[in-house]
Design a protein around this motif. Sequence first.
Motif, mmCIF file in Angstrom:
data_model
loop_
_atom_site.group_PDB
_atom_site.id
_atom_site.type_symbol
_atom_site.label_atom_id
_atom_site.label_comp_id
_atom_site.label_asym_id
_atom_site.label_seq_id
_atom_site.Cartn_x
_atom_site.Cartn_y
_atom_site.Cartn_z
ATOM 1 N N LEU A 1 -16.225 -47.548 11.227
ATOM 2 C CA LEU A 1 -16.186 -46.089 11.179
ATOM 3 C C LEU A 1 -17.195 -45.531 10.182
ATOM 4 C CD1 LEU A 1 -14.562 -43.668 12.281
ATOM 5 C CD2 LEU A 1 -13.012 -43.975 10.358
ATOM 6 N N GLY A 2 -17.290 -46.179 9.045
ATOM 7 C CA GLY A 2 -18.207 -45.729 8.000
ATOM 8 C C GLY A 2 -17.587 -44.669 7.110
ATOM 9 N N GLU A 3 -18.264 -44.379 6.020
ATOM 10 C CA GLU A 3 -17.786 -43.357 5.093
ATOM 11 C C GLU A 3 -17.969 -41.990 5.719
ATOM 12 O OE1 GLU A 3 -19.442 -43.735 1.197
ATOM 13 O OE2 GLU A 3 -18.701 -45.772 0.963
ATOM 14 N N GLY A 4 -17.140 -41.058 5.279
ATOM 15 C CA GLY A 4 -17.249 -39.712 5.823
ATOM 16 C C GLY A 4 -16.623 -38.696 4.896
ATOM 17 N N HIS A 5 -17.025 -37.471 5.065
ATOM 18 C CA HIS A 5 -16.479 -36.384 4.256
ATOM 19 C C HIS A 5 -16.019 -35.278 5.190
ATOM 20 C CE1 HIS A 5 -17.714 -38.429 0.641
ATOM 21 N NE2 HIS A 5 -18.859 -38.678 1.249
ATOM 22 N N VAL A 6 -15.210 -35.685 6.191
ATOM 23 C CA VAL A 6 -14.676 -34.777 7.188
ATOM 24 C C VAL A 6 -13.170 -35.013 7.278
ATOM 25 C CG1 VAL A 6 -16.841 -34.672 8.515
ATOM 26 C CG2 VAL A 6 -15.148 -36.442 9.047
ATOM 27 N N PHE A 7 -12.515 -34.232 8.139
ATOM 28 C CA PHE A 7 -11.073 -34.392 8.318
ATOM 29 C C PHE A 7 -10.767 -35.512 9.298
ATOM 30 C CE2 PHE A 7 -11.146 -30.114 6.621
ATOM 31 C CZ PHE A 7 -10.118 -30.198 5.689
ATOM 32 N N ALA A 8 -9.832 -36.365 8.905
ATOM 33 C CA ALA A 8 -9.396 -37.478 9.734
ATOM 34 C C ALA A 8 -7.881 -37.405 9.907
ATOM 35 C CB ALA A 8 -9.785 -38.805 9.092
ATOM 36 N N LEU A 9 -7.414 -37.808 11.065
ATOM 37 C CA LEU A 9 -5.991 -37.871 11.358
ATOM 38 C C LEU A 9 -5.583 -39.326 11.488
ATOM 39 C CD1 LEU A 9 -3.279 -36.580 12.246
ATOM 40 C CD2 LEU A 9 -4.183 -36.614 14.597
ATOM 41 N N ASP A 10 -4.533 -39.706 10.766
ATOM 42 C CA ASP A 10 -3.938 -41.034 10.875
ATOM 43 C C ASP A 10 -2.635 -40.877 11.650
ATOM 44 O OD1 ASP A 10 -3.018 -43.642 10.515
ATOM 45 O OD2 ASP A 10 -2.262 -43.244 8.498
ATOM 46 N N PHE B 1 -1.036 -29.871 16.260
ATOM 47 C CA PHE B 1 -2.393 -29.474 15.899
ATOM 48 C C PHE B 1 -3.080 -28.848 17.111
ATOM 49 C CE2 PHE B 1 -1.489 -33.580 13.704
ATOM 50 C CZ PHE B 1 -1.211 -33.040 12.458
ATOM 51 N N ILE B 2 -3.999 -27.928 16.839
ATOM 52 C CA ILE B 2 -4.751 -27.318 17.931
ATOM 53 C C ILE B 2 -5.780 -28.309 18.468
ATOM 54 C CG2 ILE B 2 -4.366 -24.950 17.118
ATOM 55 C CD1 ILE B 2 -7.223 -24.952 16.021
ATOM 56 N N ASP B 3 -6.253 -28.043 19.676
ATOM 57 C CA ASP B 3 -7.262 -28.896 20.296
ATOM 58 C C ASP B 3 -8.485 -29.036 19.392
ATOM 59 O OD1 ASP B 3 -5.513 -28.788 22.409
ATOM 60 O OD2 ASP B 3 -6.862 -27.735 23.777
ATOM 61 N N GLU B 4 -9.062 -30.227 19.409
ATOM 62 C CA GLU B 4 -10.311 -30.539 18.706
ATOM 63 C C GLU B 4 -10.264 -30.176 17.223
ATOM 64 O OE1 GLU B 4 -13.851 -29.453 20.841
ATOM 65 O OE2 GLU B 4 -12.983 -30.066 22.757
ATOM 66 N N SER B 5 -9.173 -30.560 16.556
ATOM 67 C CA SER B 5 -8.975 -30.264 15.131
ATOM 68 C C SER B 5 -9.645 -31.268 14.193
ATOM 69 C CB SER B 5 -7.477 -30.266 14.794
ATOM 70 O OG SER B 5 -6.801 -29.268 15.497
ATOM 71 N N PHE B 6 -9.907 -32.485 14.660
ATOM 72 C CA PHE B 6 -10.337 -33.557 13.763
ATOM 73 C C PHE B 6 -11.629 -34.205 14.224
ATOM 74 C CE2 PHE B 6 -5.766 -33.164 13.425
ATOM 75 C CZ PHE B 6 -5.591 -33.107 12.044
ATOM 76 N N GLU B 7 -12.450 -34.584 13.255
ATOM 77 C CA GLU B 7 -13.685 -35.322 13.532
ATOM 78 C C GLU B 7 -13.415 -36.806 13.720
ATOM 79 O OE1 GLU B 7 -14.966 -31.675 11.189
ATOM 80 O OE2 GLU B 7 -13.342 -33.102 11.021
ATOM 81 N N VAL B 8 -12.317 -37.278 13.139
ATOM 82 C CA VAL B 8 -11.919 -38.680 13.241
ATOM 83 C C VAL B 8 -10.421 -38.730 13.524
ATOM 84 C CG1 VAL B 8 -11.612 -40.842 11.955
ATOM 85 C CG2 VAL B 8 -13.725 -39.524 11.688
ATOM 86 N N MET C 1 -4.120 -37.912 20.957
ATOM 87 C CA MET C 1 -5.190 -38.260 20.024
ATOM 88 C C MET C 1 -6.530 -37.729 20.530
ATOM 89 S SD MET C 1 -3.972 -42.133 19.039
ATOM 90 C CE MET C 1 -5.314 -42.512 17.914
ATOM 91 N N VAL C 2 -6.781 -37.908 21.808
ATOM 92 C CA VAL C 2 -8.029 -37.433 22.403
ATOM 93 C C VAL C 2 -8.068 -35.900 22.397
ATOM 94 C CG1 VAL C 2 -9.391 -37.372 24.532
ATOM 95 C CG2 VAL C 2 -8.374 -39.529 23.771
ATOM 96 N N ARG C 3 -6.937 -35.270 22.661
ATOM 97 C CA ARG C 3 -6.878 -33.804 22.675
ATOM 98 C C ARG C 3 -7.269 -33.204 21.324
ATOM 99 N NH1 ARG C 3 -3.631 -29.954 20.867
ATOM 100 N NH2 ARG C 3 -1.977 -31.366 20.193
ATOM 101 N N VAL C 4 -6.796 -33.796 20.233
ATOM 102 C CA VAL C 4 -7.065 -33.227 18.905
ATOM 103 C C VAL C 4 -8.390 -33.704 18.311
ATOM 104 C CG1 VAL C 4 -4.609 -32.862 18.455
ATOM 105 C CG2 VAL C 4 -5.730 -34.941 17.582
ATOM 106 N N LEU C 5 -9.069 -34.631 18.992
ATOM 107 C CA LEU C 5 -10.356 -35.149 18.538
ATOM 108 C C LEU C 5 -11.486 -34.254 19.041
ATOM 109 C CD1 LEU C 5 -11.927 -37.479 17.147
ATOM 110 C CD2 LEU C 5 -11.915 -38.648 19.367
ATOM 111 N N ARG C 6 -12.363 -33.866 18.141
ATOM 112 C CA ARG C 6 -13.499 -33.031 18.536
ATOM 113 C C ARG C 6 -14.462 -33.799 19.429
ATOM 114 N NH1 ARG C 6 -14.867 -29.876 12.901
ATOM 115 N NH2 ARG C 6 -13.031 -28.530 13.023
ATOM 116 N N LYS C 7 -15.171 -33.071 20.272
ATOM 117 C CA LYS C 7 -16.221 -33.677 21.093
ATOM 118 C C LYS C 7 -17.246 -34.300 20.135
ATOM 119 C CE LYS C 7 -19.408 -32.592 24.850
ATOM 120 N NZ LYS C 7 -19.265 -33.840 25.499
#
Length: 179
Positions: A16-25, A82-89, A109-115
């Motif tokens: 995945l690599g390092e990131g400074h975005v929102f992630a959902l576990d 959560f709303i659609d496309e809420s998370f980058e990861v 999971m796919v629904r809340v994941l951004r394109k």
Amino acid sequence: MAIDIESDLKRALDLLGEGHVFALDVGTGRARMAYALARYGYDVVSLEYNIDTLKKAKEIISNEDVEGKILFVHGDAHRMPFIDESFEVVASYNAMHHMSDYNVAIDEMVRVLRKGGKILITELNDVGKERVAESHRQRGSHHEAKIDIYDVVNYLKDKHNIVGEISKGEFIDIFYGVK
């Protein structure tokens, strides 16, 4: 003192690599993935259905060096709040086999994941399944994992046209892809 990030989990996060975005576990359990994501720089929302498990995860993390990086949320992976496309990861660590319908959880999971967002899912391999089952037997309980990473991968490909790479770990198999 920091929690050790297990070698298999480290391998997954290195994909995945390092990131400074929102992630959902998703299905946080003892918050191993949430902790690792936070250590890799992510701001993490940690979703867990079982309130006692969620409280325990929060307690485990409370003494760690990731304060303010993890938000614990009580919720159902089959109907995420959560709303659609809420998370980058979106990530899940060995949790799909605990879901009453892992396909519905994956849909969410796919629904809340951004394109263009990254998805990371791990599941126990045969060695990991036996290790966890034995640990449960020693405690007088039962654990069974009836799916494997290929069930997850095939569903992601067939239903959502998401493909990626599979990496084999010592106890888990790892899927990494992009929406």
